[in-house]
Motif scaffolding. Sequence first.
Motif, PDB file in Angstrom:
ATOM      1  N   CYS A  50       0.807  -1.229   0.000  1.00  0.00           N
ATOM      2  CA  CYS A  50       0.000   0.000   0.000  1.00  0.00           C
ATOM      3  C   CYS A  50       0.833   1.268   0.000  1.00  0.00           C
ATOM      4  CB  CYS A  50      -0.991  -0.008   1.158  1.00  0.00           C
ATOM      5  SG  CYS A  50      -2.167  -1.359   1.053  1.00  0.00           S
ATOM      6  N   ALA A  51       2.070   1.193  -0.430  1.00  0.00           N
ATOM      7  CA  ALA A  51       2.915   2.376  -0.537  1.00  0.00           C
ATOM      8  C   ALA A  51       2.938   2.821  -1.996  1.00  0.00           C
ATOM      9  CB  ALA A  51       4.327   2.077  -0.056  1.00  0.00           C
ATOM     10  N   PRO A  52       2.751   4.110  -2.248  1.00  0.00           N
ATOM     11  CA  PRO A  52       2.722   4.598  -3.635  1.00  0.00           C
ATOM     12  C   PRO A  52       4.117   4.667  -4.249  1.00  0.00           C
ATOM     13  CG  PRO A  52       2.470   6.409  -2.124  1.00  0.00           C
ATOM     14  CD  PRO A  52       2.494   5.154  -1.284  1.00  0.00           C
ATOM     15  N   VAL A  53       4.686   3.495  -4.541  1.00  0.00           N
ATOM     16  CA  VAL A  53       6.019   3.400  -5.122  1.00  0.00           C
ATOM     17  C   VAL A  53       5.882   2.675  -6.465  1.00  0.00           C
ATOM     18  CG1 VAL A  53       8.366   2.536  -4.797  1.00  0.00           C
ATOM     19  CG2 VAL A  53       7.021   3.249  -2.805  1.00  0.00           C
ATOM     20  N   PRO A  54       5.716   3.423  -7.562  1.00  0.00           N
ATOM     21  CA  PRO A  54       5.503   2.779  -8.863  1.00  0.00           C
ATOM     22  C   PRO A  54       6.727   1.987  -9.327  1.00  0.00           C
ATOM     23  CG  PRO A  54       5.603   5.168  -9.093  1.00  0.00           C
ATOM     24  CD  PRO A  54       5.721   4.861  -7.639  1.00  0.00           C
ATOM     25  N   PHE A  55       6.451   0.844  -9.955  1.00  0.00           N
ATOM     26  CA  PHE A  55       7.527   0.006 -10.479  1.00  0.00           C
ATOM     27  C   PHE A  55       7.021  -0.802 -11.663  1.00  0.00           C
ATOM     28  CE2 PHE A  55       5.288  -2.854  -7.701  1.00  0.00           C
ATOM     29  CZ  PHE A  55       5.433  -4.111  -8.269  1.00  0.00           C
ATOM     30  N   TYR A  56       7.959  -1.393 -12.394  1.00  0.00           N
ATOM     31  CA  TYR A  56       7.638  -2.290 -13.488  1.00  0.00           C
ATOM     32  C   TYR A  56       8.018  -3.700 -13.064  1.00  0.00           C
ATOM     33  CZ  TYR A  56       6.984   1.813 -16.325  1.00  0.00           C
ATOM     34  OH  TYR A  56       6.517   3.007 -16.815  1.00  0.00           O
ATOM     35  N   ALA A  57       7.082  -4.628 -13.194  1.00  0.00           N
ATOM     36  CA  ALA A  57       7.356  -6.032 -12.919  1.00  0.00           C
ATOM     37  C   ALA A  57       7.690  -6.713 -14.235  1.00  0.00           C
ATOM     38  CB  ALA A  57       6.152  -6.696 -12.268  1.00  0.00           C
ATOM     39  N   VAL A  58       8.787  -7.442 -14.226  1.00  0.00           N
ATOM     40  CA  VAL A  58       9.241  -8.162 -15.412  1.00  0.00           C
ATOM     41  C   VAL A  58       9.008  -9.654 -15.148  1.00  0.00           C
ATOM     42  CG1 VAL A  58      11.205  -8.625 -16.919  1.00  0.00           C
ATOM     43  CG2 VAL A  58      10.979  -6.385 -15.822  1.00  0.00           C
ATOM     44  N   TYR A  59       8.232 -10.281 -16.014  1.00  0.00           N
ATOM     45  CA  TYR A  59       7.850 -11.687 -15.832  1.00  0.00           C
ATOM     46  C   TYR A  59       8.676 -12.601 -16.729  1.00  0.00           C
ATOM     47  CZ  TYR A  59       3.745 -10.093 -13.266  1.00  0.00           C
ATOM     48  OH  TYR A  59       2.918  -9.515 -12.342  1.00  0.00           O
ATOM     49  N   ASP A  60       9.042 -13.765 -16.191  1.00  0.00           N
ATOM     50  CA  ASP A  60       9.749 -14.759 -17.000  1.00  0.00           C
ATOM     51  C   ASP A  60       8.739 -15.590 -17.790  1.00  0.00           C
ATOM     52  OD1 ASP A  60       8.691 -16.678 -15.242  1.00  0.00           O
ATOM     53  OD2 ASP A  60      10.584 -16.990 -14.196  1.00  0.00           O
ATOM     54  N   LEU A  61       9.219 -16.570 -18.515  1.00  0.00           N
ATOM     55  CA  LEU A  61       8.355 -17.363 -19.391  1.00  0.00           C
ATOM     56  C   LEU A  61       7.371 -18.240 -18.627  1.00  0.00           C
ATOM     57  CD1 LEU A  61      10.942 -18.345 -22.143  1.00  0.00           C
ATOM     58  CD2 LEU A  61       9.298 -16.450 -22.145  1.00  0.00           C
ATOM     59  N   SER A  62       7.660 -18.534 -17.348  1.00  0.00           N
ATOM     60  CA  SER A  62       6.737 -19.342 -16.553  1.00  0.00           C
ATOM     61  C   SER A  62       5.706 -18.492 -15.821  1.00  0.00           C
ATOM     62  CB  SER A  62       7.521 -20.198 -15.548  1.00  0.00           C
ATOM     63  OG  SER A  62       8.126 -19.382 -14.570  1.00  0.00           O
ATOM     64  N   GLY A  63       5.768 -17.165 -15.999  1.00  0.00           N
ATOM     65  CA  GLY A  63       4.794 -16.271 -15.379  1.00  0.00           C
ATOM     66  C   GLY A  63       5.183 -15.757 -14.010  1.00  0.00           C
ATOM     67  N   GLN A  64       6.418 -16.021 -13.588  1.00  0.00           N
ATOM     68  CA  GLN A  64       6.906 -15.539 -12.298  1.00  0.00           C
ATOM     69  C   GLN A  64       7.630 -14.201 -12.478  1.00  0.00           C
ATOM     70  OE1 GLN A  64       6.310 -17.250  -9.351  1.00  0.00           O
ATOM     71  NE2 GLN A  64       5.021 -18.456 -10.721  1.00  0.00           N
ATOM     72  N   ILE A  65       7.523 -13.342 -11.476  1.00  0.00           N
ATOM     73  CA  ILE A  65       8.254 -12.070 -11.537  1.00  0.00           C
ATOM     74  C   ILE A  65       9.740 -12.351 -11.346  1.00  0.00           C
ATOM     75  CG2 ILE A  65       8.660  -9.852 -10.423  1.00  0.00           C
ATOM     76  CD1 ILE A  65       5.696  -9.770  -9.706  1.00  0.00           C
ATOM     77  N   LYS A  66      10.533 -11.915 -12.323  1.00  0.00           N
ATOM     78  CA  LYS A  66      11.978 -12.110 -12.218  1.00  0.00           C
ATOM     79  C   LYS A  66      12.705 -10.817 -11.843  1.00  0.00           C
ATOM     80  CE  LYS A  66      13.248 -11.543 -17.106  1.00  0.00           C
ATOM     81  NZ  LYS A  66      13.965 -12.189 -18.206  1.00  0.00           N
ATOM     82  N   ALA A  67      12.031  -9.668 -11.984  1.00  0.00           N
ATOM     83  CA  ALA A  67      12.644  -8.393 -11.612  1.00  0.00           C
ATOM     84  C   ALA A  67      11.564  -7.373 -11.311  1.00  0.00           C
ATOM     85  CB  ALA A  67      13.542  -7.882 -12.739  1.00  0.00           C
ATOM     86  N   ARG A  68      11.867  -6.517 -10.350  1.00  0.00           N
ATOM     87  CA  ARG A  68      11.030  -5.352 -10.050  1.00  0.00           C
ATOM     88  C   ARG A  68      11.914  -4.128 -10.265  1.00  0.00           C
ATOM     89  NH1 ARG A  68       9.191  -9.235  -6.475  1.00  0.00           N
ATOM     90  NH2 ARG A  68       6.934  -9.343  -6.241  1.00  0.00           N
TER      91      ARG A  68
END
Length: 84
Positions: A50-68
């Motif tokens: 709930c903190a207003p800290v915008p980011f981009y989530a990068v997903y791998d081929l299995s659908g898991q987040i690999k980077a924020r």
Amino acid sequence: MRNDIPVIHQDERPIKSIWYPGEDGGGYSIDPRFDGSTSKIVAYGENGQCAPVPFYAVYDLSGQIKARVPAQLVAVVYLEGGAA
């Protein structure tokens, strides 16, 4: 004062890649010509606590987040024509 500037998670265009500068600069792309291990990139307006800290989530081929990646100083490339 302008109130019509959308925040990153309200932009509906599909993201092709994100790039960031600096000593650890680089980026991620869904284009298989790059690393071939990224399935999608999604913009979020808060960090999950709930903190207003915008980011981009990068997903791998299995659908898991690999980077924020913090949204600060990120250049975004959107898919042309909106097609994923």
